[in-house]
Design a protein around this motif. Sequence first.
Motif: not given
Length: 160
Positions: A46-51, A58-60, A64-66, A121-123
């Motif tokens: 969770x802490x590795x996700x950016x806002x 570019x981080x798509x 998806x790995x997360x 949420x992130x999906x």
Amino acid sequence: MKFSYLYLPLLIIWANPLQAHIDINEIKDNMYYEIVNTKKKYLSIKNNFRSPYINNTNNYSLYTNYLDSLRFLAENLEINRQKLFLSIRDIDLSDDDIHFINELNNNSILLFNIINDFGRIYHTYLINMISSEYSLEQYSLDMESLLRLEKNIPYLPNLH
């Protein structure tokens, strides 16, 4: 192949009485540490996700790995929860053991739901990354709801 799937549960049931002395405390400790470790891994991911409103498409693949890691964590937690119940089914449990196992079960389910909610949420964000269909308001409401749930995660209260 169907043959082995049909007889595997029977083999497990018949093999269980052949097990040596089963230590209920070891079973409870293993599940407790599984929940603690899963929580730590979840918080790390969770802490590795950016806002999501930092426009960084570019981080798509990273996101998806997360999400895959979150899915793996949730699945592993559920498998271990099921193993807990399989391992105790032939054991005479004290009232304290039953209470503790019930608490482990409830905490495991809570953590499972939190991991899946965060993944949802992130999906949803990733699907709508380019369009504006997932509003900042909806994201805020979803995260606020998730944070309320996270306050109930046991065992590591100092990490919030």
